[in-house]
Design a protein around this motif. Structure first.
Motif, mmCIF file in Angstrom:
data_model
loop_
_atom_site.group_PDB
_atom_site.id
_atom_site.type_symbol
_atom_site.label_atom_id
_atom_site.label_comp_id
_atom_site.label_asym_id
_atom_site.label_seq_id
_atom_site.Cartn_x
_atom_site.Cartn_y
_atom_site.Cartn_z
ATOM 1 N N LEU A 58 37.975 38.525 69.965
ATOM 2 C CA LEU A 58 38.930 39.048 68.985
ATOM 3 C C LEU A 58 38.645 40.525 68.793
ATOM 4 C CD1 LEU A 58 41.041 38.823 66.613
ATOM 5 C CD2 LEU A 58 39.060 38.349 65.143
ATOM 6 N N ALA A 59 39.678 41.356 68.878
ATOM 7 C CA ALA A 59 39.516 42.797 68.714
ATOM 8 C C ALA A 59 40.276 43.298 67.502
ATOM 9 C CB ALA A 59 39.992 43.532 69.959
ATOM 10 N N LEU A 60 39.630 44.202 66.761
ATOM 11 C CA LEU A 60 40.293 45.008 65.739
ATOM 12 C C LEU A 60 40.612 46.335 66.405
ATOM 13 C CD1 LEU A 60 37.871 44.280 62.749
ATOM 14 C CD2 LEU A 60 39.978 43.053 63.365
ATOM 15 N N VAL A 61 41.895 46.671 66.501
ATOM 16 C CA VAL A 61 42.350 47.752 67.388
ATOM 17 C C VAL A 61 43.010 48.874 66.599
ATOM 18 C CG1 VAL A 61 43.840 48.339 69.339
ATOM 19 C CG2 VAL A 61 42.702 46.103 69.266
ATOM 20 N N GLY A 62 42.642 50.102 66.928
ATOM 21 C CA GLY A 62 43.296 51.269 66.339
ATOM 22 C C GLY A 62 43.342 52.415 67.331
ATOM 23 N N HIS A 63 43.692 53.604 66.832
ATOM 24 C CA HIS A 63 43.626 54.825 67.649
ATOM 25 C C HIS A 63 43.285 55.992 66.743
ATOM 26 C CE1 HIS A 63 47.528 56.669 66.411
ATOM 27 N NE2 HIS A 63 47.989 55.435 66.375
ATOM 28 N N HIS A 64 42.536 56.951 67.280
ATOM 29 C CA HIS A 64 42.079 58.074 66.464
ATOM 30 C C HIS A 64 42.759 59.388 66.814
ATOM 31 C CE1 HIS A 64 39.184 57.388 69.800
ATOM 32 N NE2 HIS A 64 39.235 58.704 69.945
ATOM 33 N N SER A 94 46.455 60.117 58.064
ATOM 34 C CA SER A 94 45.998 59.189 57.028
ATOM 35 C C SER A 94 46.687 57.834 57.154
ATOM 36 C CB SER A 94 46.244 59.785 55.630
ATOM 37 O OG SER A 94 47.603 60.168 55.467
ATOM 38 N N ALA A 95 48.007 57.845 57.397
ATOM 39 C CA ALA A 95 48.753 56.598 57.566
ATOM 40 C C ALA A 95 48.754 56.139 59.016
ATOM 41 C CB ALA A 95 50.192 56.775 57.067
ATOM 42 N N ASP A 96 48.862 57.073 59.936
ATOM 43 C CA ASP A 96 48.957 56.736 61.369
ATOM 44 C C ASP A 96 47.845 57.422 62.137
ATOM 45 O OD1 ASP A 96 49.838 55.849 63.813
ATOM 46 O OD2 ASP A 96 51.511 57.249 63.935
ATOM 47 N N MET A 97 46.682 56.770 62.287
ATOM 48 C CA MET A 97 46.343 55.546 61.591
ATOM 49 C C MET A 97 44.857 55.493 61.259
ATOM 50 S SD MET A 97 46.317 52.687 64.635
ATOM 51 C CE MET A 97 45.395 51.605 63.560
ATOM 52 N N LYS A 98 44.340 56.656 60.862
ATOM 53 C CA LYS A 98 42.908 56.726 60.602
ATOM 54 C C LYS A 98 42.483 55.904 59.393
ATOM 55 C CE LYS A 98 42.130 61.138 62.937
ATOM 56 N NZ LYS A 98 41.789 62.571 62.788
ATOM 57 N N GLY A 99 43.391 55.693 58.441
ATOM 58 C CA GLY A 99 43.062 54.837 57.316
ATOM 59 C C GLY A 99 42.778 53.416 57.753
ATOM 60 N N SER A 100 43.631 52.877 58.613
ATOM 61 C CA SER A 100 43.409 51.520 59.106
ATOM 62 C C SER A 100 42.211 51.459 60.052
ATOM 63 C CB SER A 100 44.669 51.004 59.816
ATOM 64 O OG SER A 100 45.712 50.779 58.885
ATOM 65 N N VAL A 101 41.948 52.530 60.790
ATOM 66 C CA VAL A 101 40.750 52.580 61.623
ATOM 67 C C VAL A 101 39.505 52.481 60.748
ATOM 68 C CG1 VAL A 101 39.357 54.076 63.119
ATOM 69 C CG2 VAL A 101 41.799 53.826 63.544
ATOM 70 N N ALA A 102 39.488 53.222 59.634
ATOM 71 C CA ALA A 102 38.352 53.162 58.712
ATOM 72 C C ALA A 102 38.183 51.754 58.153
ATOM 73 C CB ALA A 102 38.544 54.172 57.585
ATOM 74 N N ALA A 103 39.290 51.117 57.774
ATOM 75 C CA ALA A 103 39.215 49.747 57.252
ATOM 76 C C ALA A 103 38.655 48.797 58.301
ATOM 77 C CB ALA A 103 40.598 49.291 56.792
ATOM 78 N N VAL A 148 44.076 42.200 66.538
ATOM 79 C CA VAL A 148 44.779 42.639 65.337
ATOM 80 C C VAL A 148 44.881 44.154 65.437
ATOM 81 C CG1 VAL A 148 44.775 42.756 62.825
ATOM 82 C CG2 VAL A 148 43.865 40.735 63.974
ATOM 83 N N VAL A 149 46.082 44.655 65.623
ATOM 84 C CA VAL A 149 46.324 46.081 65.806
ATOM 85 C C VAL A 149 46.716 46.676 64.456
ATOM 86 C CG1 VAL A 149 47.685 47.813 67.031
ATOM 87 C CG2 VAL A 149 47.004 45.698 68.193
ATOM 88 N N GLY A 150 45.999 47.718 64.044
ATOM 89 C CA GLY A 150 46.142 48.221 62.681
ATOM 90 C C GLY A 150 47.266 49.199 62.434
ATOM 91 N N GLU A 151 48.318 49.179 63.231
ATOM 92 C CA GLU A 151 49.486 50.013 62.936
ATOM 93 C C GLU A 151 50.187 49.472 61.686
ATOM 94 O OE1 GLU A 151 50.290 52.772 64.327
ATOM 95 O OE2 GLU A 151 49.711 52.763 66.438
#
Length: 361
Positions: A58-64, A94-103, A148-151
């Motif tokens: 299972l991956a928690l996925v984002g982009h920086h 902040s919204a796209d998407m470093k906030g969700s990356v931090a979470a 789970v992709v954090g967009e």
């Protein structure tokens, strides 16, 4: 560490032209705060792994990476301006998407190391340039069973509710190229008008039906539109070339038959960009994530369809069952006053923690 503080640190790092500093921050933080195996690869992606990997992953996925900032979002030294006011964090990304990356980073830190499965955190580079980091990682062998992709998925079913997107549209951008023969406008019959040929092709596009499909009981309906047209060189010259841009929002398994425009004399068609759509194929996984989202908030989240393409499309094309859950609300990303709610960041952290606890063993 509080998710708002980590978000502010991430947002302050410029990452629209070069994501390396942001990626190194993420990698260093994970090395300092977890016992995971952490890699910051040659493409700029950061991948951290916990668990044996003998079972499911299972991956928690984002982009920086981020889109270029507005001038108001950059300080005199070239850094990004970050402000916290009225329960929101303002700044590019902040919204796209470093906030969700931090979470996701904090949820990954808090998660126990699985005994059988594998828990992965990944933050890709180059998502805003067409998913180049994700695609490169896949070419190098990156693969997970679930993601789970954090967009952004907040505010789709109702204001303030963080929903679970089980599908999203893709985007195919293409160009109709019409060629003719130049002539003096006083003798139009001596040439072949490329604009006329282009408009005939545009009429073909206008007559196409929008593609649609169903995903876990939800209709996903695409669209096709001509968005730009360019042709001609002077007021008294029959144009020898004309181009029209077509924006198609694609759906899983379907494409509009745009190649029909080539039945028009002198017309060719080329694909400039094709970002894939996403459809979650595992109802149990989608339901498990929805259960975590329900437990993490007072409202009643739903399975929804997201209109925007994300890295989930590339992962899904390789067999990963994906959902999209993130803090950004419609209209927040890519704006001069981009911001994200601190309360929703805390909620997303709880959702990610809940999914990790319930899905990996």
């Amino acid at each position: 560490m509080h998710v708002a503080d980590l978000t502010e640190e991430l947002v302050a790092i410029p990452s629209h032209e070069d994501e390396s500093a942001a990626g190194e921050f993420v990698a260093s933080w994970l090395r300092d705060h977890t016992d995971a195996t952490v890699e910051h690869d040659a493409h700029g992606n950061v991948v951290a792994r916990k668990g044996s990997g003998d079972g499911d992953s299972l991956a928690l996925v984002g982009h920086h990476d981020v889109v270029p900032p507005d001038e108001s979002q950059v300080d005199a030294d070239g850094g990004y301006v970050v402000e916290r006011s009225d329960g929101r964090i303002y700044g590019r990304g902040s919204a796209d998407m470093k906030g969700s990356v931090a979470a996701a980073m904090l949820a990954f830190e808090a998660a126990d190391t699985p005994a059988e499965d594998e828990l992965v955190f990944v933050s890709f580079a180059g998502e805003e340039q067409g998913g180049v980091g994700c695609r490169a990682a896949i070419e190098d062998g990156f693969s997970v069973d679930y993601a789970v992709v954090g967009e952004g998925s907040t505010g789709y079913s109702a204001p303030g509710i963080t929903d679970v997107a089980v599908a999203h549209k893709g985007r195919r951008g293409s160009t109709i190229v019409a060629e003719g023969a130049a002539a003096h406008a006083s003798e139009p019959e001596a040439g072949a008008n490329a604009i006329y040929r282009a408009t005939e092709a545009v009429d073909v596009v206008r007559g196409l039906e929008f593609p649609s499909t169903g995903v876990l009981g939800h209709e996903v309906r695409g669209s096709v539109a001509v968005t730009e047209i360019d042709g001609g060189s002077a007021w008294n010259v029959i144009p020898e070339q004309c181009e029209a841009t077509v924006d198609e929002r694609t759906v899983p398994g379907e494409r509009a038959p745009l190649d029909r425009v080539e039945d028009t004399e002198g017309v060719s068609w080329r694909v400039d960009q094709d970002l894939p759509p996403m459809a979650c194929g595992d109802a149990d996984f989608a339901d498990a994530v929805l259960d975590s989202a329900t437990d993490a908030q007072d409202g009643a989240p739903e399975h929804v369809v997201k209109p925007h393409a994300t890295d989930a499309g590339w992962l899904a094309a390789e067999g990963t069952d994906c959902v999209v859950v993130g803090a950004a609300e419609p209209g927040e990303a890519h704006t001069a006053d981009e911001s994200v709610s601190v309360d929703v960041l805390e909620r997303c952290q709880r959702i990610y923690e809940g999914v990790a606890a319930s899905w990996v063993r």
